[in-house]
Write a protein that holds these residues in place. Structure first.
Motif, mmCIF file in Angstrom:
data_model
loop_
_atom_site.group_PDB
_atom_site.id
_atom_site.type_symbol
_atom_site.label_atom_id
_atom_site.label_comp_id
_atom_site.label_asym_id
_atom_site.label_seq_id
_atom_site.Cartn_x
_atom_site.Cartn_y
_atom_site.Cartn_z
ATOM 1 N N LEU A 158 29.016 23.369 2.336
ATOM 2 C CA LEU A 158 28.865 21.792 2.727
ATOM 3 C C LEU A 158 27.912 21.074 2.343
ATOM 4 O O LEU A 158 27.418 19.991 2.460
ATOM 5 C CB LEU A 158 28.613 22.071 4.526
ATOM 6 C CG LEU A 158 29.360 22.504 5.148
ATOM 7 C CD1 LEU A 158 29.074 22.413 6.839
ATOM 8 C CD2 LEU A 158 30.850 21.582 5.290
ATOM 9 N N ILE A 159 27.679 21.429 0.726
ATOM 10 C CA ILE A 159 26.804 20.861 -0.166
ATOM 11 C C ILE A 159 27.746 19.759 -0.546
ATOM 12 O O ILE A 159 28.576 20.060 -1.500
ATOM 13 C CB ILE A 159 26.242 21.529 -1.101
ATOM 14 C CG1 ILE A 159 24.929 22.432 -0.423
ATOM 15 C CG2 ILE A 159 25.238 20.787 -2.041
ATOM 16 C CD1 ILE A 159 24.383 23.570 -1.365
ATOM 17 N N LEU A 160 27.656 18.500 -0.198
ATOM 18 C CA LEU A 160 28.580 17.456 -0.492
ATOM 19 C C LEU A 160 28.539 16.848 -2.081
ATOM 20 O O LEU A 160 29.290 16.475 -2.655
ATOM 21 C CB LEU A 160 28.651 16.351 0.548
ATOM 22 C CG LEU A 160 28.590 16.690 2.000
ATOM 23 C CD1 LEU A 160 28.648 15.572 2.913
ATOM 24 C CD2 LEU A 160 29.927 17.419 2.142
ATOM 25 N N SER A 161 27.103 16.926 -2.446
ATOM 26 C CA SER A 161 26.593 16.468 -3.586
ATOM 27 C C SER A 161 25.241 16.853 -3.860
ATOM 28 O O SER A 161 24.580 17.223 -2.990
ATOM 29 C CB SER A 161 26.818 15.074 -3.707
ATOM 30 O OG SER A 161 26.843 14.434 -4.950
ATOM 31 N N ALA A 162 24.776 16.755 -4.919
ATOM 32 C CA ALA A 162 23.472 17.171 -5.445
ATOM 33 C C ALA A 162 22.746 16.595 -6.530
ATOM 34 O O ALA A 162 23.382 16.116 -7.550
ATOM 35 C CB ALA A 162 23.383 18.714 -5.724
ATOM 36 N N VAL A 163 21.637 16.407 -6.913
ATOM 37 C CA VAL A 163 20.833 15.694 -7.891
ATOM 38 C C VAL A 163 19.344 16.402 -8.296
ATOM 39 O O VAL A 163 19.159 16.784 -6.984
ATOM 40 C CB VAL A 163 20.684 14.409 -7.794
ATOM 41 C CG1 VAL A 163 19.907 13.991 -6.296
ATOM 42 C CG2 VAL A 163 20.219 13.460 -8.612
ATOM 43 N N GLU A 164 19.046 16.459 -9.341
ATOM 44 C CA GLU A 164 17.573 16.987 -9.589
ATOM 45 C C GLU A 164 16.795 15.833 -9.893
ATOM 46 O O GLU A 164 17.318 14.796 -10.716
ATOM 47 C CB GLU A 164 17.822 17.918 -10.874
ATOM 48 C CG GLU A 164 18.549 19.086 -10.346
ATOM 49 C CD GLU A 164 18.514 20.318 -11.251
ATOM 50 O OE1 GLU A 164 19.306 21.300 -11.113
ATOM 51 O OE2 GLU A 164 18.359 19.915 -12.255
ATOM 52 N N THR A 165 15.653 15.702 -9.716
ATOM 53 C CA THR A 165 14.470 14.801 -10.284
ATOM 54 C C THR A 165 13.457 15.462 -10.688
ATOM 55 O O THR A 165 12.870 16.732 -10.330
ATOM 56 C CB THR A 165 14.047 13.733 -9.100
ATOM 57 O OG1 THR A 165 13.318 14.769 -8.085
ATOM 58 C CG2 THR A 165 15.152 13.179 -8.391
ATOM 59 N N PHE A 166 12.758 14.904 -11.948
ATOM 60 C CA PHE A 166 11.743 15.310 -12.561
ATOM 61 C C PHE A 166 10.699 14.367 -12.507
ATOM 62 O O PHE A 166 10.884 13.259 -12.986
ATOM 63 C CB PHE A 166 11.950 15.928 -13.958
ATOM 64 C CG PHE A 166 13.115 16.723 -13.953
ATOM 65 C CD1 PHE A 166 12.921 18.042 -14.161
ATOM 66 C CD2 PHE A 166 14.543 16.255 -13.887
ATOM 67 C CE1 PHE A 166 13.959 19.001 -14.527
ATOM 68 C CE2 PHE A 166 15.341 17.211 -14.064
ATOM 69 C CZ PHE A 166 15.358 18.436 -14.464
ATOM 70 N N GLU A 167 9.227 14.862 -12.048
ATOM 71 C CA GLU A 167 8.129 14.056 -12.351
ATOM 72 C C GLU A 167 7.598 14.200 -13.785
ATOM 73 O O GLU A 167 7.250 15.129 -14.168
ATOM 74 C CB GLU A 167 7.229 14.530 -11.458
ATOM 75 C CG GLU A 167 6.070 13.785 -11.163
ATOM 76 C CD GLU A 167 4.929 14.272 -10.086
ATOM 77 O OE1 GLU A 167 3.976 14.657 -10.567
ATOM 78 O OE2 GLU A 167 5.283 14.137 -8.955
ATOM 79 N N ARG A 168 7.456 12.901 -14.337
ATOM 80 C CA ARG A 168 7.005 13.013 -15.630
ATOM 81 C C ARG A 168 5.787 11.939 -16.044
ATOM 82 O O ARG A 168 5.747 10.949 -15.272
ATOM 83 C CB ARG A 168 8.123 12.486 -16.749
ATOM 84 C CG ARG A 168 9.213 13.460 -16.577
ATOM 85 C CD ARG A 168 10.234 12.653 -17.632
ATOM 86 N NE ARG A 168 11.762 13.542 -17.753
ATOM 87 C CZ ARG A 168 11.831 14.844 -18.263
ATOM 88 N NH1 ARG A 168 10.928 15.290 -18.749
ATOM 89 N NH2 ARG A 168 13.199 15.287 -18.249
ATOM 90 N N PRO A 169 4.893 12.095 -16.658
ATOM 91 C CA PRO A 169 3.829 11.392 -17.170
ATOM 92 C C PRO A 169 4.582 9.903 -17.854
ATOM 93 O O PRO A 169 5.526 10.251 -18.547
ATOM 94 C CB PRO A 169 2.791 12.019 -17.914
ATOM 95 C CG PRO A 169 3.697 13.045 -18.721
ATOM 96 C CD PRO A 169 4.842 13.456 -17.612
ATOM 97 N N GLY A 170 3.929 8.730 -17.579
ATOM 98 C CA GLY A 170 4.472 7.518 -18.404
ATOM 99 C C GLY A 170 3.321 6.744 -18.501
ATOM 100 O O GLY A 170 2.214 6.845 -17.837
ATOM 101 N N ILE A 171 3.691 5.628 -19.319
ATOM 102 C CA ILE A 171 2.630 4.747 -19.572
ATOM 103 C C ILE A 171 3.324 3.212 -19.613
ATOM 104 O O ILE A 171 4.334 3.265 -19.996
ATOM 105 C CB ILE A 171 2.226 4.766 -21.035
ATOM 106 C CG1 ILE A 171 1.697 6.208 -21.431
ATOM 107 C CG2 ILE A 171 1.083 3.758 -21.423
ATOM 108 C CD1 ILE A 171 1.180 6.414 -22.893
ATOM 109 N N VAL A 172 2.590 2.539 -18.865
ATOM 110 C CA VAL A 172 3.089 1.041 -18.719
ATOM 111 C C VAL A 172 1.789 0.170 -19.478
ATOM 112 O O VAL A 172 0.666 0.269 -19.128
ATOM 113 C CB VAL A 172 2.976 0.465 -17.268
ATOM 114 C CG1 VAL A 172 3.356 -0.947 -17.356
ATOM 115 C CG2 VAL A 172 4.306 1.342 -16.723
ATOM 116 N N ALA A 173 2.191 -0.871 -20.284
ATOM 117 C CA ALA A 173 1.386 -1.504 -21.036
ATOM 118 C C ALA A 173 1.910 -2.767 -20.975
ATOM 119 O O ALA A 173 2.992 -3.367 -21.113
ATOM 120 C CB ALA A 173 1.487 -1.347 -22.684
ATOM 121 N N SER A 174 0.920 -3.808 -20.345
ATOM 122 C CA SER A 174 1.081 -5.086 -20.076
ATOM 123 C C SER A 174 0.110 -5.885 -20.716
ATOM 124 O O SER A 174 -1.107 -5.642 -20.814
ATOM 125 C CB SER A 174 1.347 -5.493 -18.701
ATOM 126 O OG SER A 174 0.097 -4.850 -17.911
#
Length: 350
Positions: free
Chosen positions: A80-96
């Motif tokens: 009954l697993i209808l759909s699945a997905v994986e997520t990964f936590e990553r470091p990022g940089i935002v420059a403004s």
């Protein structure tokens, strides 16, 4: 309950999967897509290795499943697993322009998979809508990204806007002329040091780029961190025969991955230092060609390369209709069209 049973969307929900049995079932489901040439035991072994690395452990890797609300995680009915997905936590940089450089978290999305009996019922769309809400509730996350193999529309309407998706393809024979100076090979012994130095240089470049930008011409820059020493070393562990992960000369370098199934050596990270010119570029490309030839691969692929490199190598820049980079800004009023995704290069599963 038969796998053909249909569920109303208000009777299903998205939950985190913690049970090894449930997670392994998601691998069993998606093996037909991402491990068709591997037997179950080998595929599971590969996934376990990749799920236990520095870049995935400590909840950096999360598995999500779309299931009926009656689903019991303690005593799961795995079909009954209808759909699945994986997520990964990553470091990022935002420059403004206004805030300078800011270290943030980003969430990359991968392994979106719906078993064949459940397709065509809108489950994947519902799952991604629910996932977008979950990502929006995650603390300190500024953006999310994924690579779409189903065109630009599906994920685009769910929050992940398609971005630049170009590539150059370099045949491995004949090797390019020139580029005869020696290179230092990148291996697991010097990879971490190289990546750390590269990350620092990226910060310097981002700071200079945003400081010299004219007002409103470049509202924001961001960079995810797809390449990591942990990622690359995990890939080495999967095949101990692969020891050379790239080449460097002076301040310039190339990192690559052997995609044996797709008959290509693809470049994960390409860096040509401004102080080093065409001869260095030829040298690094020639090293990649030689590595591809050693593994009997027919081409070298580079994502979103500078046009100057394509001109130097006399190859055509092409647009891709698969693995389309797609970006979503989390809890932001800025339009993604006003954001430049810096060093948006190709990378493997990790």
């Amino acid at each position: 309950m038969a796998a053909t049973t249909s569920f109303a969307h208000n009777d299903i929900h998205l939950i985190r999967a913690y049970s090894p049995d449930i997670i392994q079932r998601t691998w069993a489901n998606n093996r037909v897509e991402w491990g068709p040439t591997l037997d179950e035991e080998t595929y599971y072994a590969r996934e376990k290795v990749l799920a236990s690395q520095e870049f995935t452990r400590d909840n950096k890797l999360q598995v999500w499943i779309l299931v009926p609300k009656t689903f019991d995680s303690a005593n799961p009915q795995l079909d009954l697993i209808l759909s699945a997905v994986e997520t990964f936590e990553r470091p990022g940089i935002v420059a403004s322009k206004g805030e300078g450089l800011k270290d943030v978290l980003s969430i990359s999305v991968a392994s979106v998979f719906t078993p064949v009996p459940y397709r065509g019922r809108g489950y994947a769309s519902l799952m991604m809508k629910l996932l977008w809400k979950e990502i929006g509730n995650m603390k300190d996350v500024s953006f999310s990204f994924l690579y779409s193999d189903v065109g630009p529309t599906f994920y685009g309407r769910l929050g992940w806007t398609p971005k630049r998706s170009e590539e150059i393809i370099i045949a491995t024979t004949p090797t390019i002329t020139g580029g005869n100076t020696p290179v230092e090979m990148v291996t697991d012994s010097n990879l971490s040091e190289l990546i750390a130095a590269d990350a620092e240089q990226v910060r310097i470049q981002l700071k200079a780029q945003i400081e010299t930008a004219r007002p409103r011409s470049l509202p924001s820059l961001l960079r995810s961190q797809p390449v990591s020493a942990g990622c690359m070393l995990a890939l080495v562990k999967l095949d101990q025969q692969i020891t050379e992960l790239g080449a460097r000369q002076g301040k310039s370098f190339v990192l690559w991955f052997h995609d044996l199934l797709k008959d290509q050596l693809f470049v994960i990270r390409w860096h040509l230092d401004p102080s080093e010119g065409d001869e260095t570029a030829r040298t690094l490309i020639k090293a990649a060609q030689e590595e591809a030839n050693k593994w009997k691969l027919s081409k070298v692929v580079i994502w979103n390369a500078e046009q100057s490199l394509a001109d130097l190598l006399k190859v055509e820049t092409k647009y891709r209709d698969s693995a389309i980079p797609s970006l979503g800004l989390v809890n932001s009023t800025i339009e993604t069209d006003n954001v430049e995704w810096v060093h948006n290069e190709k990378y493997s599963w990790c």
